[in-house]
Design an enzyme around this catalytic site. Sequence first.
Site, PDB file in Angstrom:
ATOM      1  N   GLU A 135      -5.654   4.672  16.331  1.00 40.28           N
ATOM      2  CA  GLU A 135      -5.868   3.584  16.057  1.00 40.28           C
ATOM      3  C   GLU A 135      -4.710   3.213  17.024  1.00 40.28           C
ATOM      4  O   GLU A 135      -4.180   3.604  17.733  1.00 40.28           O
ATOM      5  CB  GLU A 135      -4.872   2.606  14.423  1.00 40.28           C
ATOM      6  CG  GLU A 135      -5.530   3.168  13.459  1.00 40.28           C
ATOM      7  CD  GLU A 135      -4.579   2.747  12.262  1.00 40.28           C
ATOM      8  OE1 GLU A 135      -3.667   2.050  12.764  1.00 40.28           O
ATOM      9  OE2 GLU A 135      -4.669   3.023  11.171  1.00 40.28           O
TER      10      GLU A 135
ATOM     11  N   CYS B 117      10.054  10.369  -1.805  1.00 40.75           N
ATOM     12  CA  CYS B 117      10.058   9.375  -3.049  1.00 40.75           C
ATOM     13  C   CYS B 117      11.439  10.299  -3.501  1.00 40.75           C
ATOM     14  O   CYS B 117      11.683  12.152  -3.907  1.00 40.75           O
ATOM     15  CB  CYS B 117       9.439  10.159  -3.352  1.00 40.75           C
ATOM     16  SG  CYS B 117       9.948   9.080  -5.146  1.00 40.75           S
TER      17      CYS B 117
ATOM     18  N   ARG C  61       0.824  -1.024   0.569  1.00 41.99           N
ATOM     19  CA  ARG C  61       0.053   0.076  -0.048  1.00 41.99           C
ATOM     20  C   ARG C  61       0.915   0.777   0.123  1.00 41.99           C
ATOM     21  O   ARG C  61       1.701   1.136  -0.230  1.00 41.99           O
ATOM     22  CB  ARG C  61      -1.252   0.181   0.922  1.00 41.99           C
ATOM     23  CG  ARG C  61      -0.228  -0.467   2.507  1.00 41.99           C
ATOM     24  CD  ARG C  61      -1.215   0.126   3.304  1.00 41.99           C
ATOM     25  NE  ARG C  61      -0.275   0.136   4.922  1.00 41.99           N
ATOM     26  CZ  ARG C  61      -1.320  -0.564   5.738  1.00 41.99           C
ATOM     27  NH1 ARG C  61      -2.282  -0.367   6.151  1.00 41.99           N
ATOM     28  NH2 ARG C  61      -0.060  -0.314   7.207  1.00 41.99           N
TER      29      ARG C  61
ATOM     30  N   GLU D 268      -2.643  -8.385   7.142  1.00 45.14           N
ATOM     31  CA  GLU D 268      -2.365  -8.314   8.289  1.00 45.14           C
ATOM     32  C   GLU D 268      -3.325  -9.451   9.214  1.00 45.14           C
ATOM     33  O   GLU D 268      -3.300  -8.921  10.495  1.00 45.14           O
ATOM     34  CB  GLU D 268      -2.843  -6.758   8.862  1.00 45.14           C
ATOM     35  CG  GLU D 268      -1.894  -6.140   8.182  1.00 45.14           C
ATOM     36  CD  GLU D 268      -2.546  -4.582   8.592  1.00 45.14           C
ATOM     37  OE1 GLU D 268      -1.067  -3.450   8.567  1.00 45.14           O
ATOM     38  OE2 GLU D 268      -3.908  -4.425   7.992  1.00 45.14           O
ATOM     39  N   LYS D 269      -3.415 -10.872   8.850  1.00 41.99           N
ATOM     40  CA  LYS D 269      -4.528 -11.081   9.284  1.00 41.99           C
ATOM     41  C   LYS D 269      -3.734 -12.137  10.568  1.00 41.99           C
ATOM     42  O   LYS D 269      -4.829 -12.192  11.578  1.00 41.99           O
ATOM     43  CB  LYS D 269      -4.708 -12.785   8.580  1.00 41.99           C
ATOM     44  CG  LYS D 269      -2.926 -13.235   8.496  1.00 41.99           C
ATOM     45  CD  LYS D 269      -4.244 -14.354   7.082  1.00 41.99           C
ATOM     46  CE  LYS D 269      -2.606 -16.075   6.885  1.00 41.99           C
ATOM     47  NZ  LYS D 269      -1.945 -14.382   6.091  1.00 41.99           N
ATOM     48  N   PHE D 270      -2.555 -11.596  11.045  1.00 41.91           N
ATOM     49  CA  PHE D 270      -2.548 -12.062  12.242  1.00 41.91           C
ATOM     50  C   PHE D 270      -2.249 -10.978  13.869  1.00 41.91           C
ATOM     51  O   PHE D 270      -1.629 -10.443  14.727  1.00 41.91           O
ATOM     52  CB  PHE D 270      -1.013 -12.192  12.820  1.00 41.91           C
ATOM     53  CG  PHE D 270      -1.620 -13.857  12.117  1.00 41.91           C
ATOM     54  CD1 PHE D 270      -2.639 -14.725  12.904  1.00 41.91           C
ATOM     55  CD2 PHE D 270      -0.519 -14.092  10.759  1.00 41.91           C
ATOM     56  CE1 PHE D 270      -2.432 -16.279  11.568  1.00 41.91           C
ATOM     57  CE2 PHE D 270      -0.816 -15.691  10.722  1.00 41.91           C
ATOM     58  CZ  PHE D 270      -1.763 -16.849  11.165  1.00 41.91           C
ATOM     59  N   HIS D 271      -2.818  -9.225  12.630  1.00 36.99           N
ATOM     60  CA  HIS D 271      -3.084  -8.155  13.612  1.00 36.99           C
ATOM     61  C   HIS D 271      -4.429  -8.104  14.847  1.00 36.99           C
ATOM     62  O   HIS D 271      -5.511  -8.889  13.710  1.00 36.99           O
ATOM     63  CB  HIS D 271      -2.909  -6.991  12.885  1.00 36.99           C
ATOM     64  CG  HIS D 271      -2.790  -5.591  13.666  1.00 36.99           C
ATOM     65  ND1 HIS D 271      -3.534  -4.925  14.417  1.00 36.99           N
ATOM     66  CD2 HIS D 271      -2.065  -4.221  13.814  1.00 36.99           C
ATOM     67  CE1 HIS D 271      -3.374  -4.010  14.645  1.00 36.99           C
ATOM     68  NE2 HIS D 271      -2.493  -4.028  14.381  1.00 36.99           N
TER      69      HIS D 271
ATOM     70  N   GLU E 190      -2.070   7.197   7.082  1.00 33.97           N
ATOM     71  CA  GLU E 190      -0.609   7.640   7.976  1.00 33.97           C
ATOM     72  C   GLU E 190       0.157   7.817   6.825  1.00 33.97           C
ATOM     73  O   GLU E 190       0.827   7.078   5.985  1.00 33.97           O
ATOM     74  CB  GLU E 190      -0.378   6.053   8.277  1.00 33.97           C
ATOM     75  CG  GLU E 190      -0.892   5.238   9.962  1.00 33.97           C
ATOM     76  CD  GLU E 190      -0.572   4.358  10.535  1.00 33.97           C
ATOM     77  OE1 GLU E 190       0.152   3.675   9.964  1.00 33.97           O
ATOM     78  OE2 GLU E 190      -0.501   4.220  11.719  1.00 33.97           O
TER      79      GLU E 190
HETATM   80  C1  GLA Z   1      -1.387   1.406  10.652  1.00 34.61           C
HETATM   81  C2  GLA Z   1      -2.753   1.317   9.719  1.00 34.61           C
HETATM   82  C3  GLA Z   1      -3.143   0.480   9.869  1.00 34.61           C
HETATM   83  C4  GLA Z   1      -3.180  -1.074   9.822  1.00 34.61           C
HETATM   84  C5  GLA Z   1      -2.357  -0.578  11.114  1.00 34.61           C
HETATM   85  C6  GLA Z   1      -1.745  -1.882  11.737  1.00 34.61           C
HETATM   86  O1  GLA Z   1      -1.376   2.203  11.678  1.00 34.61           O
HETATM   87  O2  GLA Z   1      -2.888   2.548   9.697  1.00 34.61           O
HETATM   88  O3  GLA Z   1      -3.963   0.423   8.215  1.00 34.61           O
HETATM   89  O4  GLA Z   1      -2.300  -1.334   9.115  1.00 34.61           O
HETATM   90  O5  GLA Z   1      -0.781  -0.004  11.656  1.00 34.61           O
HETATM   91  O6  GLA Z   1      -1.053  -1.850  13.065  1.00 34.61           O
END
Ligand code: GLA
Length: 702
Positions: free
Chosen positions: A329, A180, A133, A377-380, A172
């Site tokens: 977050e 860049c 991303r 991020e499935k293990f987040h 973020e």
């Molecule tokens: C960042 C992103 C989220 C996610 C979290 C995971 O904060 O904004 O999309 O990827 O990290 O910790």
Amino acid sequence: MNAVPRDVMPVSGTAGAPSPGDRFWRRLGGVAFGGDYNPEQWPAETRAEDLRLMADARVNLVTVGVFAWARVEPTRGAYDFSFFDQVLDDLHAHGITADLATMTASPPPWLVHEHPEILPVTSDGTVLGPGGRQHFCPSSPVYRERAALLVERLATHYRGHPALGLWHVGNEYGCHIGACYCEVSADDFRRWLRERYAGDIEALNDAWSTDFWSQRYASFDHIRPPRVAPTYPNPAQRLDYMRFSNEALRGCLELEAGILRRITPEVPITTNFLMGLKAVDVFDWAPKVDVVSVDSYPDPHDERPHLLPGLLYDTMRGAGGGAPWILMEQAPSAVNWRARNAIKQPGRMRLWSWQAVAHGADAILYFQWRQSRGGAEKFHSGMVPHAGTDSRVYREIAALGRELARVPDLPGTRVRNQVAILLDWNNWWALELDSHPSDGVRHEERLLDHYAPLFELGVGVDVVPPSADLTGYALVVVPNLYLLSDENARNLSAYVSGGGALVVSFFSGIVDEHDRVHLGGYPAPLREVLGVRVEEFCPAAERETFPVRGCGALADVEGVADLWREDLRLTGAEPELVFESPDWAGRPAVTRHRFGEGVSRYLSTRLDEATMRAVLGRALTEAGVTPVVEGLPSGVQASVRTGAGRRFLILLNHTGDKHDIAVGGEWADALAPSEAVAGIVTLPPWGVAVLRGTESVDQASN
Ligand code: GLA
Ligand code: GLA
């Protein structure tokens, strides 16, 4: 950089037309609770369950659509918002406000396919591919054009939608791509430099010290980004590139914010800053948003995982001029992106959420609502984990949501502190450039050297830039402010001569805004106010330590220093702590100087934490600053929030021991109103107490 005024935002409910930010806070009607909601990853039945569970957990604010560009514009111009129409309608029907993302954080495959030139390039020339991303060059006109078109359509489509409470611009910024180095960026950098140096190449040559190593430029056209070079690239050029990259990213935010403000002027704007992110100057960006928000991912494996978040929360509050902010977050438990991902042990998620409230947050959100089934991020962790609702994580989440709902009148109160720590992104960028006397002067670690003892002394701090109005503070602490403009140095001197108390640490006041040394003995622009002159830095070897001992009021202090010493001459200051090593015996380590109506202290070395506590404790006592609650045990935090006639005391136990805390004044337990508080509050291990003041509070003192 603009001065950040403290406490200028009206507390909700006070006079004046409410700003979009104020309206947002009022609409929530209490502490907001929720998280990133990514229903596009799930079938319809799951989404129906989500709404039921959100009601159960008292969720009232969710962030929607952060990574949805490919879904709403699957091919060029083929906009289809039907999926999110349903999502927003459902949220509204359940009384949940949407923080709707502008969806521009991850460009869709078709855009990269048609325009691979939007991909970012690293300083060694590597083109970063899609598949993750944030794979866009911030200066790319193609990326910006497609992002602007999407935002225009989104804003027009959702204008007036009752669920829409907040715009979440990008995501973020700078997290993965802080800068860049592609040819498009190079062009944009040259444009930026022409503006910065008013088209005068000699001004740039002077600022960049280009006679060093034959770098004198004849034309702006010859300038390139500071890409990987045979040896150290020009530090002033690198510093300007960090400034440029900060502004290039900020340009993306401003482009979208401009469109949103034109189409939906009543809807406030945020973008989520990131804890500890060097690329984005939060003090510079905060005035561009209506509500400050931040993402915070402390490492539960850390010995004191609450310290760095505390510092960053204080920075966010400072950036917003004291206004409430959103914890946008945090992880419900583990993250997925460290080498070893620790869970948040029972009670920690609750403790660290209340910690954010103690630092002025009025919204507690998570990444993410439902733990993903697939993807990187499935293990987040998620608020609803893979295990489902019959799980510790969900139970703790739902309990916290209900608990926060018990203090609907907490928003509107503010944190007010007497001590400030100065932080400056320009300094951060310059301080960590290479070819310095020691690689040990790392910004975040050295900030914590100052923050941790103040935390342990039970004193709350505001984090503000060196240009801020400091006059309201009893004590100002200046950690390693290597880059210091003459103007900011005058601000510090005027603060002390007017009666302020200043503590400055080594390697401060060394260079100007172009990374050129202030001559005549360090720290030239602060020599007078500090009453010292430094002839030479003497960085220590790794693990080398030096015994130190106090004098006068600090006579019983004995400690250890490391990392750095200086050939320090006193030109008016008195020693307060001296070295005891045979080669350095009796030479000053800490000095104190009366200047005008005030007092300054200089620390020429890094002190162990207990000694630092003694030195800062002395400065606090002299400045008349007392802890929020006297005699707190180590690791227990107290914070007071006041305003609109209300007063809350929040106690946080960051230790595994039970503590009885004596609280003065009259308080009631805000979380269990039937429980009286009889002078002593018992905090279980990792426990939290939220007390409501029962004495009337003078409105005028708010
Ligand atoms: C960042 C992103 C989220 C996610 C979290 C995971 O904060 O904004 O999309 O990827 O990290 O910790
Ligand atoms: C080499 C170079 C000099 C200088 C010194 C610094 O000797 O020839 O130009 O860079 O290193 O140590």
